[in-house]
Design a protein around this motif. Structure first.
Motif, mmCIF file in Angstrom:
data_model
loop_
_atom_site.group_PDB
_atom_site.id
_atom_site.type_symbol
_atom_site.label_atom_id
_atom_site.label_comp_id
_atom_site.label_asym_id
_atom_site.label_seq_id
_atom_site.Cartn_x
_atom_site.Cartn_y
_atom_site.Cartn_z
ATOM 1 N N ASP A 54 0.838 -1.205 0.000
ATOM 2 C CA ASP A 54 0.000 0.000 0.000
ATOM 3 C C ASP A 54 0.871 1.251 0.000
ATOM 4 O OD1 ASP A 54 -2.222 -1.579 0.049
ATOM 5 O OD2 ASP A 54 -2.526 -1.439 2.228
ATOM 6 N N VAL A 55 1.926 1.205 0.817
ATOM 7 C CA VAL A 55 2.846 2.344 0.905
ATOM 8 C C VAL A 55 4.280 1.822 0.949
ATOM 9 C CG1 VAL A 55 3.577 4.341 2.269
ATOM 10 C CG2 VAL A 55 1.153 3.715 2.225
ATOM 11 N N VAL A 56 5.165 2.460 0.190
ATOM 12 C CA VAL A 56 6.593 2.162 0.311
ATOM 13 C C VAL A 56 7.293 3.422 0.826
ATOM 14 C CG1 VAL A 56 8.723 1.773 -0.991
ATOM 15 C CG2 VAL A 56 6.740 0.323 -1.409
ATOM 16 N N ILE A 57 8.048 3.252 1.897
ATOM 17 C CA ILE A 57 8.877 4.345 2.415
ATOM 18 C C ILE A 57 10.305 4.080 1.947
ATOM 19 C CG2 ILE A 57 9.711 5.538 4.476
ATOM 20 C CD1 ILE A 57 6.723 5.757 4.165
ATOM 21 N N ILE A 58 10.896 5.044 1.266
ATOM 22 C CA ILE A 58 12.282 4.887 0.834
ATOM 23 C C ILE A 58 13.175 5.579 1.855
ATOM 24 C CG2 ILE A 58 13.936 5.288 -1.016
ATOM 25 C CD1 ILE A 58 11.543 5.342 -2.933
ATOM 26 N N GLY A 59 14.078 4.813 2.427
ATOM 27 C CA GLY A 59 14.986 5.345 3.436
ATOM 28 C C GLY A 59 14.696 4.755 4.808
ATOM 29 N N GLY A 60 15.602 3.914 5.275
ATOM 30 C CA GLY A 60 15.440 3.254 6.577
ATOM 31 C C GLY A 60 16.210 3.955 7.671
ATOM 32 N N GLY A 61 16.132 5.269 7.693
ATOM 33 C CA GLY A 61 16.716 6.030 8.793
ATOM 34 C C GLY A 61 15.629 6.347 9.811
ATOM 35 N N ILE A 75 12.305 0.618 2.360
ATOM 36 C CA ILE A 75 13.409 0.174 1.512
ATOM 37 C C ILE A 75 14.647 0.974 1.869
ATOM 38 C CG2 ILE A 75 14.233 0.069 -0.857
ATOM 39 C CD1 ILE A 75 11.440 -0.314 -1.762
ATOM 40 N N GLU A 76 15.709 0.279 2.198
ATOM 41 C CA GLU A 76 16.941 0.954 2.613
ATOM 42 C C GLU A 76 18.109 0.426 1.785
ATOM 43 O OE1 GLU A 76 18.157 3.395 4.677
ATOM 44 O OE2 GLU A 76 20.100 2.713 3.943
ATOM 45 N N LYS A 77 18.871 1.346 1.210
ATOM 46 C CA LYS A 77 20.003 0.951 0.363
ATOM 47 C C LYS A 77 21.105 0.280 1.173
ATOM 48 C CE LYS A 77 23.545 3.020 -2.550
ATOM 49 N NZ LYS A 77 24.193 4.293 -2.891
ATOM 50 N N GLY A 78 21.398 0.816 2.330
ATOM 51 C CA GLY A 78 22.449 0.251 3.186
ATOM 52 C C GLY A 78 21.835 -0.557 4.318
ATOM 53 N N GLN A 111 16.437 -4.230 3.921
ATOM 54 C CA GLN A 111 17.751 -3.585 3.862
ATOM 55 C C GLN A 111 18.526 -4.053 2.625
ATOM 56 O OE1 GLN A 111 19.567 -3.189 7.994
ATOM 57 N NE2 GLN A 111 18.015 -4.744 8.399
ATOM 58 N N ASN A 112 19.612 -3.390 2.327
ATOM 59 C CA ASN A 112 20.442 -3.713 1.155
ATOM 60 C C ASN A 112 19.611 -3.752 -0.124
ATOM 61 O OD1 ASN A 112 22.873 -4.084 2.688
ATOM 62 N ND2 ASN A 112 21.937 -5.970 3.443
ATOM 63 N N CYS A 113 18.752 -2.798 -0.275
ATOM 64 C CA CYS A 113 17.842 -2.762 -1.423
ATOM 65 C C CYS A 113 17.858 -1.338 -1.982
ATOM 66 C CB CYS A 113 16.436 -3.159 -0.966
ATOM 67 S SG CYS A 113 15.222 -3.143 -2.275
ATOM 68 N N GLU A 114 18.471 -1.189 -3.143
ATOM 69 C CA GLU A 114 18.632 0.152 -3.712
ATOM 70 C C GLU A 114 17.522 0.470 -4.699
ATOM 71 O OE1 GLU A 114 22.428 0.758 -5.515
ATOM 72 O OE2 GLU A 114 21.975 2.820 -6.110
ATOM 73 N N VAL A 115 17.011 1.682 -4.628
ATOM 74 C CA VAL A 115 16.010 2.124 -5.597
ATOM 75 C C VAL A 115 16.713 2.486 -6.895
ATOM 76 C CG1 VAL A 115 14.361 3.946 -6.153
ATOM 77 C CG2 VAL A 115 14.352 2.892 -3.890
ATOM 78 N N THR A 116 16.267 1.875 -8.012
ATOM 79 C CA THR A 116 16.897 2.159 -9.301
ATOM 80 C C THR A 116 16.017 3.018 -10.201
ATOM 81 O OG1 THR A 116 16.075 0.048 -10.117
ATOM 82 C CG2 THR A 116 18.328 0.072 -9.274
ATOM 83 N N GLY A 117 14.725 3.091 -9.895
ATOM 84 C CA GLY A 117 13.860 3.917 -10.728
ATOM 85 C C GLY A 117 12.424 3.896 -10.226
ATOM 86 N N THR A 127 13.631 -1.643 -7.879
ATOM 87 C CA THR A 127 14.727 -1.746 -6.923
ATOM 88 C C THR A 127 15.710 -2.813 -7.371
ATOM 89 O OG1 THR A 127 13.956 -3.547 -5.493
ATOM 90 C CG2 THR A 127 12.970 -1.390 -5.131
ATOM 91 N N SER A 128 16.861 -2.851 -6.696
ATOM 92 C CA SER A 128 17.879 -3.857 -7.004
ATOM 93 C C SER A 128 17.402 -5.251 -6.610
ATOM 94 C CB SER A 128 19.177 -3.517 -6.263
ATOM 95 O OG SER A 128 18.924 -3.429 -4.874
ATOM 96 N N ARG A 129 16.300 -5.333 -5.864
ATOM 97 C CA ARG A 129 15.762 -6.638 -5.488
ATOM 98 C C ARG A 129 14.372 -6.854 -6.074
ATOM 99 N NH1 ARG A 129 16.941 -7.308 0.882
ATOM 100 N NH2 ARG A 129 16.066 -9.360 0.490
ATOM 101 N N GLY A 130 14.129 -6.267 -7.246
ATOM 102 C CA GLY A 130 12.879 -6.516 -7.960
ATOM 103 C C GLY A 130 11.945 -5.319 -7.955
ATOM 104 N N ASP A 131 10.958 -5.376 -8.862
ATOM 105 C CA ASP A 131 9.996 -4.284 -8.973
ATOM 106 C C ASP A 131 8.884 -4.463 -7.942
ATOM 107 O OD1 ASP A 131 11.582 -3.665 -11.042
ATOM 108 O OD2 ASP A 131 10.104 -4.002 -12.628
ATOM 109 N N ILE A 132 8.395 -3.341 -7.442
ATOM 110 C CA ILE A 132 7.318 -3.374 -6.451
ATOM 111 C C ILE A 132 6.194 -2.474 -6.947
ATOM 112 C CG2 ILE A 132 6.667 -2.770 -4.091
ATOM 113 C CD1 ILE A 132 9.645 -3.261 -3.324
ATOM 114 N N LYS A 133 4.962 -3.032 -6.948
ATOM 115 C CA LYS A 133 3.805 -2.213 -7.322
ATOM 116 C C LYS A 133 3.327 -1.458 -6.096
ATOM 117 C CE LYS A 133 0.315 -3.822 -9.762
ATOM 118 N NZ LYS A 133 -0.668 -4.820 -10.270
#
Lengths: 418, 88
Positions: free
Chosen positions: A34-41, A63-66, A204-210, A223-229
């Protein structure tokens, strides 16, 4: 979820503390949320927590890159305050102070909130007048503020330089007694544990690519770990906002800059409040471990390096030694750098964007940590209700277009004119 | 410490310079209709690229000239410098 309590602590002692539940799961991304938050800070975790708690939206991924809390959440100097003059900043920050006071109970996690007070030193009569004005504005907004004269300051920080022959003599200061510090990692972990227990996936360890944007609406995230709707995305990536904005073809009123901090070797308790130097940009507090925690100016040029240069550190510490000469006897233990979202008026942005379903939380400049709970709370509201809350109305993206800037201290990216 | 080669004075330490921001930002032309959005882009909006970044510096403790520098914002490596009126 296992409650953290004295009884559970004793109970687990019998099994050698080997049987505690994991504080949060290491989730793998699902196909749709339903909601994706980018950034696990801190801000991202708090947003997810309040989405679940206040708005009952639990099909949420962070989703957090590091790794969790590994950006500015782990690099700040843990100061919490609401000593602002402008209404928008003051009311937002004071709402946050209430959340801080309740946080350890609310999260069932000791965040070691320590309301030890902050003192902004003044070094001239003019500065005392400005502080009196700021203090009065704070009190009108229900925030505690005390104007201290030189003698009163000396009682609190006798180790500061009160001798006669100093370049910037201490005239007095403005104190917010309810301000303080907290354990930054614990805040991230506390929010993560509660969000996870309510069903939020922490990836974690999931980078947003577009991003998938169709007809001006968010449809998904790559993301680097697949597309998310997903129909709603919240960006909470202070320090990398410009990078993600580029992927969205947006230019935003933010530049990415480098800010350093440092700690000395641990020493016995000497300083029981947070103190800022009024004739430059330097502040100091003492951690529970005894280290003197210090910070100051930006390095001054655009950077994503997360590590700084010595000239700025030397400049900042010169101010520190001018204020508290005993610091020159201490050894430096660590220095580090973080990358800041420097907004053009020095105030943050929590708002909707021209893309439907894309929400922006950025531009925290020097003050992201203290805003963690209030930012998460208002951002969750903005995402869930698709409209800004009264508390974050002033943090609009459009204020740069309309001229309603929130130039609290005139501190933006352009440190050379401040 | 950054070492910046001033096109007028040669290699100097970063202490002598003051930063002036993105060098690719262009002021809207005079005597033309300028939209609010154009002004907004000029005054506030920045790309703040990660990687190669063209920027202005002033050799404030030297010749006091404005110069252009191409620098990597992730590694701080400086590729080249030029006089303010030159392309970089």
């Amino acid at each position: 979820m296992q409650k953290y309590s004295i009884f559970n602590l004793i109970k687990n002692a019998f099994s050698g503390h080997q049987k505690w539940d994991l504080a949060w799961k290491d989730a793998t991304p699902k196909k749709e949320y339903d909601v994706v938050i980018i950034g696990g800070g801190g801000h991202g975790l708090a947003t997810a927590y309040y989405l679940a708690k206040e708005h009952n939206i639990t099909n949420v991924a962070i989703i957090e890159k590091g790794w969790l809390g590994g950006g500015n959440m782990g690099r700040n100097t843990t100061i919490i305050r609401s000593n602002y003059m402008h209404d928008d900043n003051a009311l937002f920050s004071e709402f946050g102070m209430d959340l801080w006071r309740k946080m350890s109970q609310d999260l069932n996690y000791n965040v070691m909130f320590s309301p030890r007070g902050i003192i902004n030193l003044a070094h001239s009569d003019a500065q005392m007048n400005v502080f009196a004005r700021r203090g009065n504005s704070m009190r009108l907004n229900g925030i505690d503020a005390v104007l201290l004269n030189r003698k009163e300051v000396k009682e609190i920080i006798p180790m500061a330089d009160f001798s006669d022959n100093v370049r910037f003599p201490i005239f007095g200061g403005l104190m917010q007694p309810s301000a303080g510090t907290a354990r930054h990692d614990a805040v991230a972990w506390g929010y993560a544990r509660q969000a996870d227990s309510m069903g939020v996936d922490i990836i974690q360890n999931c980078e947003v690519t577009g991003f998938d944007v169709v007809g001006g609406k968010i449809q998904g995230v790559r993301t680097s770990r697949g597309d998310i709707k997903v129909k709603k995305i919240g960006l909470c990536v202070a320090g990398s906002t410009n990078i993600l904005a580029e992927k969205l073809n947006m230019t935003i009123p933010v530049e990415t800059h480098l800010l350093q901090a440092c700690v000395t070797e641990p020493v016995k308790p000497v300083l029981d409040s947070v103190v800022t130097f009024g004739a430059g940009h330097f502040y100091i507090s003492q951690s529970d471990k005894g280290e003197m925690v210090m910070g100051g100016d930006l390095d001054g040029y655009n950077s994503y390096a997360q590590r700084g240069n010595l000239p700025t550190l030397q400049h900042v510490l010169t101010e520190g030694i001018a204020m508290m000469p005993f610091l020159s006897k201490l050894k430096m233990l660590r220095t580090w750098g973080g990358i800041m979202d420097m907004s053009m008026d020095g105030s943050p942005i929590i708002d909707k964007t021209h893309i439907e379903g894309l929400y922006l939380n950025c531009g925290w400049c020097y003050g992201g940590f203290k805003a963690t709970p209030a930012s998460g709370w208002t951002f969750a509201h903005t995402i869930a209700q698709d409209r800004v809350h009264k508390l974050n109305e002033g943090y609009s993206l459009s204020r740069f277009n309309t001229g309603h800037l929130l130039d609290e201290k005139g501190l933006g990216t352009k440190t050379w004119i401040s | 410490m950054l070492h910046i080669k001033c096109p007028h004075c040669g290699m100097r330490s970063q202490n002598e310079f003051s930063y002036g921001g993105d060098a690719t930002v262009k002021r809207p032309e005079l005597n033309k209709e300028v939209s609010d959005q154009d002004w907004n882009n000029f005054v506030y909006n920045r790309k703040s690229l990660r990687g190669k970044h063209k920027e202005l510096w002033q050799h404030i403790s030297g010749c006091r000239q404005w110069i252009k520098v191409e620098r990597d914002t992730a590694t701080h490596e400086i590729f080249k410098t030029a006089k303010a009126h030159e392309d970089i």
